[in-house]
Design a protein around this motif. Sequence first.
Motif, mmCIF file in Angstrom:
data_model
loop_
_atom_site.group_PDB
_atom_site.id
_atom_site.type_symbol
_atom_site.label_atom_id
_atom_site.label_comp_id
_atom_site.label_asym_id
_atom_site.label_seq_id
_atom_site.Cartn_x
_atom_site.Cartn_y
_atom_site.Cartn_z
ATOM 1 N N ALA A 1 8.728 11.234 -14.461
ATOM 2 C CA ALA A 1 8.376 11.699 -13.036
ATOM 3 C C ALA A 1 8.317 10.579 -12.064
ATOM 4 C CB ALA A 1 6.628 12.091 -13.007
ATOM 5 N N ILE A 2 7.838 9.467 -12.499
ATOM 6 C CA ILE A 2 8.064 8.191 -11.502
ATOM 7 C C ILE A 2 9.704 7.659 -11.318
ATOM 8 C CG2 ILE A 2 7.681 5.713 -11.538
ATOM 9 C CD1 ILE A 2 4.809 6.088 -13.036
ATOM 10 N N GLU A 3 10.450 7.752 -12.277
ATOM 11 C CA GLU A 3 11.784 7.162 -11.973
ATOM 12 C C GLU A 3 12.533 8.459 -11.567
ATOM 13 O OE1 GLU A 3 13.088 5.982 -16.007
ATOM 14 O OE2 GLU A 3 12.120 4.105 -15.859
ATOM 15 N N ALA A 4 12.001 9.708 -11.287
ATOM 16 C CA ALA A 4 12.650 10.551 -10.439
ATOM 17 C C ALA A 4 12.618 10.292 -9.014
ATOM 18 C CB ALA A 4 11.962 12.008 -10.600
ATOM 19 N N ALA A 5 11.789 9.450 -8.618
ATOM 20 C CA ALA A 5 11.672 8.783 -7.115
ATOM 21 C C ALA A 5 12.682 7.646 -7.029
ATOM 22 C CB ALA A 5 10.097 8.303 -6.812
ATOM 23 N N ARG A 6 13.436 7.681 -7.920
ATOM 24 C CA ARG A 6 14.632 6.407 -7.580
ATOM 25 C C ARG A 6 15.502 7.020 -6.528
ATOM 26 N NH1 ARG A 6 16.801 4.154 -13.274
ATOM 27 N NH2 ARG A 6 17.355 2.391 -12.115
ATOM 28 N N GLY A 7 15.780 8.184 -6.372
ATOM 29 C CA GLY A 7 16.880 8.860 -5.318
ATOM 30 C C GLY A 7 17.917 8.960 -6.326
ATOM 31 N N SER B 1 0.869 -1.204 0.072
ATOM 32 C CA SER B 1 -0.096 0.055 -0.136
ATOM 33 C C SER B 1 0.924 1.245 0.007
ATOM 34 C CB SER B 1 -1.014 0.108 1.181
ATOM 35 O OG SER B 1 -1.870 -1.018 1.142
ATOM 36 N N ALA B 2 1.908 1.355 0.913
ATOM 37 C CA ALA B 2 2.653 2.446 0.924
ATOM 38 C C ALA B 2 3.433 2.831 -0.283
ATOM 39 C CB ALA B 2 3.672 2.212 2.163
ATOM 40 N N VAL B 3 4.012 1.474 -1.009
ATOM 41 C CA VAL B 3 4.752 1.710 -2.167
ATOM 42 C C VAL B 3 3.797 2.205 -3.219
ATOM 43 C CG1 VAL B 3 5.711 0.211 -4.130
ATOM 44 C CG2 VAL B 3 6.350 -0.310 -1.935
ATOM 45 N N SER C 1 -3.720 8.167 -7.932
ATOM 46 C CA SER C 1 -4.152 7.534 -6.715
ATOM 47 C C SER C 1 -3.369 6.123 -6.592
ATOM 48 C CB SER C 1 -5.731 7.121 -6.677
ATOM 49 O OG SER C 1 -6.286 6.582 -7.565
ATOM 50 N N GLY C 2 -3.097 5.838 -5.529
ATOM 51 C CA GLY C 2 -2.435 4.415 -5.364
ATOM 52 C C GLY C 2 -3.220 3.321 -5.355
ATOM 53 N N TYR C 3 -4.299 3.394 -5.524
ATOM 54 C CA TYR C 3 -5.310 2.342 -5.858
ATOM 55 C C TYR C 3 -6.387 2.484 -6.927
ATOM 56 C CZ TYR C 3 -7.936 6.127 -3.763
ATOM 57 O OH TYR C 3 -8.670 7.340 -3.752
ATOM 58 N N VAL C 4 -7.176 1.357 -7.120
ATOM 59 C CA VAL C 4 -8.076 1.403 -8.048
ATOM 60 C C VAL C 4 -9.368 2.136 -7.738
ATOM 61 C CG1 VAL C 4 -9.528 0.185 -9.752
ATOM 62 C CG2 VAL C 4 -7.305 -0.667 -9.300
ATOM 63 N N PRO C 5 -9.734 3.455 -8.058
ATOM 64 C CA PRO C 5 -10.731 4.206 -7.735
ATOM 65 C C PRO C 5 -12.107 3.703 -8.156
ATOM 66 C CG PRO C 5 -9.612 5.321 -9.686
ATOM 67 C CD PRO C 5 -8.724 3.939 -9.163
ATOM 68 N N ALA D 1 2.255 9.365 -5.730
ATOM 69 C CA ALA D 1 2.771 10.855 -5.424
ATOM 70 C C ALA D 1 3.727 10.931 -6.420
ATOM 71 C CB ALA D 1 3.360 10.673 -4.077
ATOM 72 N N ALA D 2 4.631 10.116 -6.738
ATOM 73 C CA ALA D 2 5.478 10.476 -7.927
ATOM 74 C C ALA D 2 5.041 10.824 -9.111
ATOM 75 C CB ALA D 2 6.699 9.333 -8.066
ATOM 76 N N ALA D 3 4.066 10.281 -9.706
ATOM 77 C CA ALA D 3 3.324 10.642 -10.866
ATOM 78 C C ALA D 3 2.600 12.034 -10.975
ATOM 79 C CB ALA D 3 2.172 9.637 -11.208
ATOM 80 N N ARG D 4 2.475 12.399 -9.512
ATOM 81 C CA ARG D 4 1.728 13.936 -9.435
ATOM 82 C C ARG D 4 2.638 15.127 -10.027
ATOM 83 N NH1 ARG D 4 -0.089 11.394 -4.597
ATOM 84 N NH2 ARG D 4 -2.249 11.054 -4.752
ATOM 85 N N ALA D 5 3.974 14.725 -10.043
ATOM 86 C CA ALA D 5 4.891 15.912 -10.653
ATOM 87 C C ALA D 5 4.783 16.026 -12.018
ATOM 88 C CB ALA D 5 6.340 15.155 -10.321
ATOM 89 N N VAL D 6 3.993 15.223 -12.916
ATOM 90 C CA VAL D 6 3.886 15.447 -14.179
ATOM 91 C C VAL D 6 3.197 16.783 -14.323
ATOM 92 C CG1 VAL D 6 2.261 14.737 -16.015
ATOM 93 C CG2 VAL D 6 3.358 13.073 -15.077
ATOM 94 N N VAL D 7 3.704 17.663 -15.530
ATOM 95 C CA VAL D 7 3.167 18.901 -15.689
ATOM 96 C C VAL D 7 2.617 18.728 -17.195
ATOM 97 C CG1 VAL D 7 3.635 21.319 -16.360
ATOM 98 C CG2 VAL D 7 4.804 19.962 -14.390
#
Length: 148
Positions: free
Chosen positions: A94-100, A2-4, A27-31, A10-16
């Motif tokens: 955006a997602i891969e930016a969360a790799r650190g 769930s946290a993952v 969302s991190g779940y199926v809405p 959250a990482a995807a939200r960085a998309v412009v």
Amino acid sequence: MSAVREAVAAAARAVVLPTGIGKLTCSGYVPDAVTAPHFFCGEYGIDFDKGMRRSLDEVELTCRVLVGRGDDAAAQRILDALLAGGGPSSLKAAIEAARGAPGEYALGGLAHDLHVTRVQGYRWYEHAGANYVGAELIVRIIGEGDAP
């Protein structure tokens, strides 16, 4: 997981998105219902014990992005921008930016690493009785197997 999943969303939200399109909801779940354009984490599979003594598990997370179909061509242009390999609208970037940074854990410490490996299923989707143009993104995540 769930946290993952929440961290990937959250990482995807960085998309412009381009001016006038609005903001990508995530969302991190199926809405139950989506506000398009919308990115969410869906099904996942786990390969346990990729390393000895529960040192490594591998997750394949299927994410979806759905775009409203008010204008078919415009919706597909938005989707194409979201599925691009780079740029401010790229979900992959955006997602891969969360790799650190090198030597850091991904997703704020939740995983060793992650990688958006492919896009598939570019088609019309029905979700909660509405139709959207969309696609799936496959995210490969590796991390310690003994994590709770």
